[in-house]
Design a protein around this motif. Structure first.
Motif, mmCIF file in Angstrom:
data_model
loop_
_atom_site.group_PDB
_atom_site.id
_atom_site.type_symbol
_atom_site.label_atom_id
_atom_site.label_comp_id
_atom_site.label_asym_id
_atom_site.label_seq_id
_atom_site.Cartn_x
_atom_site.Cartn_y
_atom_site.Cartn_z
ATOM 1 N N ARG A 101 2.660 -5.907 -0.346
ATOM 2 C CA ARG A 101 3.112 -5.743 1.040
ATOM 3 C C ARG A 101 4.594 -5.384 1.107
ATOM 4 N NH1 ARG A 101 -0.064 -7.646 5.135
ATOM 5 N NH2 ARG A 101 1.729 -8.388 6.327
ATOM 6 N N ILE A 102 5.386 -5.889 0.186
ATOM 7 C CA ILE A 102 6.806 -5.523 0.135
ATOM 8 C C ILE A 102 6.952 -4.047 -0.257
ATOM 9 C CG2 ILE A 102 8.913 -5.842 -1.227
ATOM 10 C CD1 ILE A 102 8.342 -8.863 -1.120
ATOM 11 N N ILE A 103 6.155 -3.591 -1.207
ATOM 12 C CA ILE A 103 6.204 -2.176 -1.597
ATOM 13 C C ILE A 103 5.828 -1.292 -0.412
ATOM 14 C CG2 ILE A 103 5.149 -0.416 -3.075
ATOM 15 C CD1 ILE A 103 4.782 -2.668 -5.183
ATOM 16 N N GLY A 104 4.846 -1.728 0.370
ATOM 17 C CA GLY A 104 4.396 -0.936 1.505
ATOM 18 C C GLY A 104 5.233 -1.064 2.758
ATOM 19 N N GLY A 105 6.172 -2.010 2.788
ATOM 20 C CA GLY A 105 7.019 -2.193 3.959
ATOM 21 C C GLY A 105 6.450 -3.131 4.997
ATOM 22 N N SER A 109 15.102 -0.714 3.372
ATOM 23 C CA SER A 109 15.387 -0.803 4.804
ATOM 24 C C SER A 109 14.453 0.065 5.656
ATOM 25 C CB SER A 109 16.843 -0.402 5.078
ATOM 26 O OG SER A 109 17.082 0.927 4.643
ATOM 27 N N ARG A 110 13.595 0.874 5.017
ATOM 28 C CA ARG A 110 12.662 1.719 5.777
ATOM 29 C C ARG A 110 11.462 0.899 6.233
ATOM 30 N NH1 ARG A 110 11.592 7.129 2.232
ATOM 31 N NH2 ARG A 110 13.761 7.726 1.832
ATOM 32 N N ASP A 111 10.952 1.204 7.425
ATOM 33 C CA ASP A 111 9.741 0.519 7.850
ATOM 34 C C ASP A 111 8.525 1.193 7.227
ATOM 35 O OD1 ASP A 111 9.315 2.817 9.371
ATOM 36 O OD2 ASP A 111 10.117 1.918 11.197
ATOM 37 N N ALA A 112 7.353 0.564 7.398
ATOM 38 C CA ALA A 112 6.149 1.015 6.703
ATOM 39 C C ALA A 112 5.778 2.454 7.035
ATOM 40 C CB ALA A 112 4.988 0.080 7.033
ATOM 41 N N CYS A 113 5.950 2.862 8.299
ATOM 42 C CA CYS A 113 5.503 4.195 8.706
ATOM 43 C C CYS A 113 6.400 5.296 8.173
ATOM 44 C CB CYS A 113 5.388 4.277 10.231
ATOM 45 S SG CYS A 113 6.939 4.035 11.096
ATOM 46 N N ASN A 114 7.535 4.951 7.578
ATOM 47 C CA ASN A 114 8.451 5.958 7.039
ATOM 48 C C ASN A 114 8.554 5.917 5.515
ATOM 49 O OD1 ASN A 114 9.349 7.220 9.493
ATOM 50 N ND2 ASN A 114 10.459 5.323 9.956
ATOM 51 N N ARG A 115 7.561 5.296 4.881
ATOM 52 C CA ARG A 115 7.582 5.224 3.416
ATOM 53 C C ARG A 115 6.578 6.175 2.760
ATOM 54 N NH1 ARG A 115 8.889 -1.001 1.467
ATOM 55 N NH2 ARG A 115 10.561 -1.360 2.983
ATOM 56 N N ASN A 116 5.780 6.863 3.568
ATOM 57 C CA ASN A 116 4.762 7.781 3.050
ATOM 58 C C ASN A 116 3.826 7.075 2.079
ATOM 59 O OD1 ASN A 116 3.383 10.139 2.860
ATOM 60 N ND2 ASN A 116 4.948 11.276 1.723
ATOM 61 N N VAL A 117 3.312 5.934 2.555
ATOM 62 C CA VAL A 117 2.415 5.096 1.764
ATOM 63 C C VAL A 117 1.073 5.007 2.482
ATOM 64 C CG1 VAL A 117 2.002 2.739 0.980
ATOM 65 C CG2 VAL A 117 4.252 3.761 0.687
ATOM 66 N N PRO A 177 -0.313 10.645 1.307
ATOM 67 C CA PRO A 177 0.702 9.680 0.873
ATOM 68 C C PRO A 177 1.188 9.976 -0.543
ATOM 69 C CG PRO A 177 -1.487 8.745 0.629
ATOM 70 C CD PRO A 177 -1.668 10.066 1.319
ATOM 71 N N LYS A 178 2.418 9.608 -0.798
ATOM 72 C CA LYS A 178 2.956 9.717 -2.158
ATOM 73 C C LYS A 178 2.547 8.510 -2.997
ATOM 74 C CE LYS A 178 5.297 13.530 -1.519
ATOM 75 N NZ LYS A 178 4.903 14.788 -2.190
#
Length: 347
Positions: free
Chosen positions: A46-50, A68-76, A155-156
């Motif tokens: 969950r930390i990796i995914g934001g 510092s990026r939220d989940a929707c801006n991590r391309n996960v 997703p990356k």
């Protein structure tokens, strides 16, 4: 997309979920986080995914700090145990959802959305179910649709949290083989959480064995099974016998506080002593389980039980029965000092 985790820690109140985690995930790697309930594997995912923030440490995606990026801006992309499909939407619309909610300036045109969704449904071998609803699908089909939906947004990194945990054993086995083949086609950096040792060993490129918020060992499936780094790994992955006393483990070279760890299939059994390291035992139980015959023996003069696994061929060549007096000797083993050992937590 590579991932570097540096000195990540996480508390929930007084509970330390993660304790100074350091880990590198290679680009295109399929990594398993394996451990018992409460070991920290889902918190790390969950930390990796934001979805959670760490208390301390760094998280780098391809060298860039994303903490510092939220989940929707991590391309996960996420795939959860219980599918989380929209029940009022068809299979097609479930997969298309992530594409339709993209900002207007980067959203695909409708024709391209349709093309991509059908391409993904073909990839997960369910294009023929595009017009059905989730309630009309089997559990295995729903999980494949959930995976197609996660892949739709390109997703990356793909994160899977106990993706097959809600399915029966046979469907789990089929889906994990299918996931391995799919990953070999796509090569998306993927991390999946599981407490199923067989699943982790069969699917992943590398396994991270976790216990009490820490990493016990990182290695290939063969390394963590054949060369366990700690007593915990030895006990958690596969079956193992513990020889607690020097009298019952003469091969420990007279170490007073040593415990010998021996896999059931690494024990030879014979009707006579092979040498001074052979232990006299009495057969307590013989049970055939498919291609394996499981034999339980008791060491002479103790109540210490040892489990031995024999192939059908080995057993048929020298059959055993309850009450037989025989000798055992390990072909290979690992010795740990008692202070190194730790009780295996309940799963």
């Amino acid at each position: 997309m590579s991932i570097i985790i540096e000195n990540i820690s996480k508390h929930f109140g007084n509970f330390k979920a993660l304790d100074n985690i350091n880990l590198e995930v290679g680009s295109g790697e399929l990594l398993a986080l394996l451990g018992p309930s409460g070991c920290g594997k889902t918190s790390l995912l969950r930390i990796i995914g934001g979805l959670e923030l760490p208390d301390t440490g760094k998280l780098l995606f391809h060298g860039e700090d994303v903490k510092s990026r939220d989940a929707c801006n991590r391309n996960v992309g996420f795939v959860f145990q219980h599918y989380a499909l929209f029940r009022h939407m068809s299979v097609f619309e479930n997969v298309a959802f992530g594409l339709r909610v993209k900002p207007k300036h980067i959203r695909y045109k409708e024709a391209e959305i349709k093309r991509r969704v059908h391409e993904l449904l073909e990839l997960v071998q369910l294009d023929w179910l595009a017009d059905r609803f989730p309630a009309q699908l089997s559990g295995g089909q729903r999980q494949r649709i959930a995976l197609a939906r996660a892949l739709a947004v390109e997703p990356k990194i793909l994160l899977l949290d106990e993706p097959f945990g809600a399915l029966d054993a046979q469907v789990r086995k089929e889906l994990r083989r299918w996931l391995r083949r799919l990953h070999d086609e796509l090569h998306i950096t993927s991390i999946f959480v599981t407490h199923d040792q067989e699943e982790a060993l069969e699917v992943s490129d590398r396994v991270v064995v976790m216990n009490k918020g820490r990493i016990e060992q990182v290695g290939t499936p063969d390394e963590v099974y054949a060369q366990p780094a700690t007593p915990f790994v030895y006990q958690f992955i596969g079956n193992v016998n513990l020889f607690h006393s020097r009298d019952h483990a003469p091969w420990t070279q007279q170490l007073d506080d040593a415990i010998a760890y021996v896999r059931p299939h690494d024990i030879d059994i014979s009707v006579s002593a092979q040498d001074e390291t052979s232990l006299p035992v009495v057969v307590n139980l013989v049970r055939a389980i498919g291609a394996i015959v499981r034999v339980e023996v008791e060491i002479d003069g103790s109540h210490e039980l040892i489990e031995i696994e024999l192939s059908r061929e080995r057993f048929d060549a020298a059959p055993l029965a309850c009450g037989d007096r025989v000798y055992i000797r390990p072909r290979q083993f690992r010795v740990f000092q008692k202070e190194e050992t730790d009780e295996l937590p309940a799963t």
